[in-house]
Motif scaffolding. Structure first.
Motif, PDB file in Angstrom:
ATOM      1  N   ASP A 179      67.564  56.120 -43.284  1.00  0.00           N
ATOM      2  CA  ASP A 179      68.513  56.768 -43.871  1.00  0.00           C
ATOM      3  C   ASP A 179      67.716  57.327 -45.357  1.00  0.00           C
ATOM      4  OD1 ASP A 179      70.604  57.467 -46.035  1.00  0.00           O
ATOM      5  OD2 ASP A 179      71.980  56.075 -44.977  1.00  0.00           O
ATOM      6  N   VAL A 186      68.366  57.670 -48.350  1.00  0.00           N
ATOM      7  CA  VAL A 186      68.920  57.367 -49.727  1.00  0.00           C
ATOM      8  C   VAL A 186      67.983  57.142 -50.647  1.00  0.00           C
ATOM      9  CG1 VAL A 186      68.753  54.942 -49.146  1.00  0.00           C
ATOM     10  CG2 VAL A 186      70.655  55.760 -50.675  1.00  0.00           C
ATOM     11  N   TRP A 187      66.614  57.002 -50.211  1.00  0.00           N
ATOM     12  CA  TRP A 187      65.706  56.917 -51.226  1.00  0.00           C
ATOM     13  C   TRP A 187      64.885  58.062 -51.530  1.00  0.00           C
ATOM     14  CZ3 TRP A 187      67.684  53.153 -54.137  1.00  0.00           C
ATOM     15  CH2 TRP A 187      67.922  52.135 -53.410  1.00  0.00           C
ATOM     16  N   ARG A 227      68.179  61.898 -52.945  1.00  0.00           N
ATOM     17  CA  ARG A 227      69.669  61.545 -53.275  1.00  0.00           C
ATOM     18  C   ARG A 227      70.086  61.307 -54.712  1.00  0.00           C
ATOM     19  NH1 ARG A 227      72.858  59.210 -48.997  1.00  0.00           N
ATOM     20  NH2 ARG A 227      72.027  60.501 -47.278  1.00  0.00           N
TER      21      ARG A 227
END
Length: 263
Positions: free
Chosen positions: A216, A218-219, A222
């Motif tokens: 994902d 996300v890091w 984002r």
């Protein structure tokens, strides 16, 4: 054989053996690694992923974000201990240069301390390759060690060893931990200060994990907008890796200068 490879090899062997004999190191590293393994296996956000490569990528991020501070804290005193014990004066009489010795002093112990996490990731890659009937997870595990875990560990450990030369060990370790989570976890929505989380400067490994290991994103990208937080693409991944390695080189170079000027 030339002098430089011999000097590096000798320092690596000495420092590796020295660290491997520290019983307290293993008493802390092994339980921490087993705890992270348990978290990965019981978490539906990891074990529940249908894509086995994505499981590897997410696991690598967990190991990077939560395991790297422990690695750096353990090795904070690697350069400082040589000065305190007077070993540096003895080594100055050898043909090996100070940069060579310091490189071995850092690289050997770092390889030892990272070994449990790397082995855990490789074993998960083997298991998920068997269950998925494809070698992709194992190949992804090897790539994750090199592109997600190692660069961030190099950068933070170099910073930790530098701070260990400048500050008392306890203070240096606190700064290292705070700096790591500021750079990898904290975001402007969580703390009222700018952070580099999710940017090309973040050493968490978010860009290679998202782009090459199906994790994902996300890091990566984002939490910011702008040139330092581009979308996850091949050039962005390479830029992230290059910047993190440049930070590691900068911290190491400064540490070398500091060590050379201290009595």
């Amino acid at each position: 054989m030339t002098l430089l490879p011999t000097a590096v090899t000798g320092t690596l062997r000495y420092e590796t053996r020295l660290v491997m004999r520290r019983r307290g190191l293993w008493l802390s590293l092994i339980p921490l690694t087993m705890l992270m393994l348990l978290l990965v296996l019981v978490s539906q956000k990891v074990a529940g992923l249908a894509d086995p490569v994505a499981r590897i990528g997410t696991t690598a991020l967990v190991l990077s974000i939560f395991g790297t501070p422990g690695v750096a804290v353990t090795l904070t005193d690697r350069f400082a201990v040589m000065r305190r014990q007077g070993i540096a004066d003895l080594l100055d009489a050898t043909p090996a240069g100070s940069g060579t010795r310091m490189l071995g002093t850092l690289a050997g112990p770092l390889a030892v301390v990272l070994a449990p996490a790397a082995l855990m990731l490789i074993l998960l890659g083997v298991w998920w390759s068997i269950t998925a009937a494809t070698p992709a997870p194992l190949l992804a595990a090897a790539a994750a060690v090199l592109t997600v875990i190692l660069p961030g560990a190099l950068a933070l450990t170099s910073l930790a060893a530098l701070l260990g030369l400048l500050l008392p060990a306890v203070v240096a370790r606190v700064i290292v931990v705070v700096t790591w989570f500021w750079a990898t976890v904290l975001t402007p929505s969580l703390v009222p200060v700018p952070t580099i989380t999710g940017s090309l400067l973040s050493p968490a490994g978010g860009y290679p994990a998202a782009g090459w290991l199906h994790a994902d994103p996300v890091w990566a990208h984002r939490f910011h907008d702008g040139p330092l937080s581009p979308a996850v693409t091949g050039p962005a991944i390479l830029a992230n890796l290059a910047l993190v390695l440049l930070l590691a080189a900068a911290f190491f170079t400064i540490a070398r200068l500091v060590a050379g000027r201290r009595p």
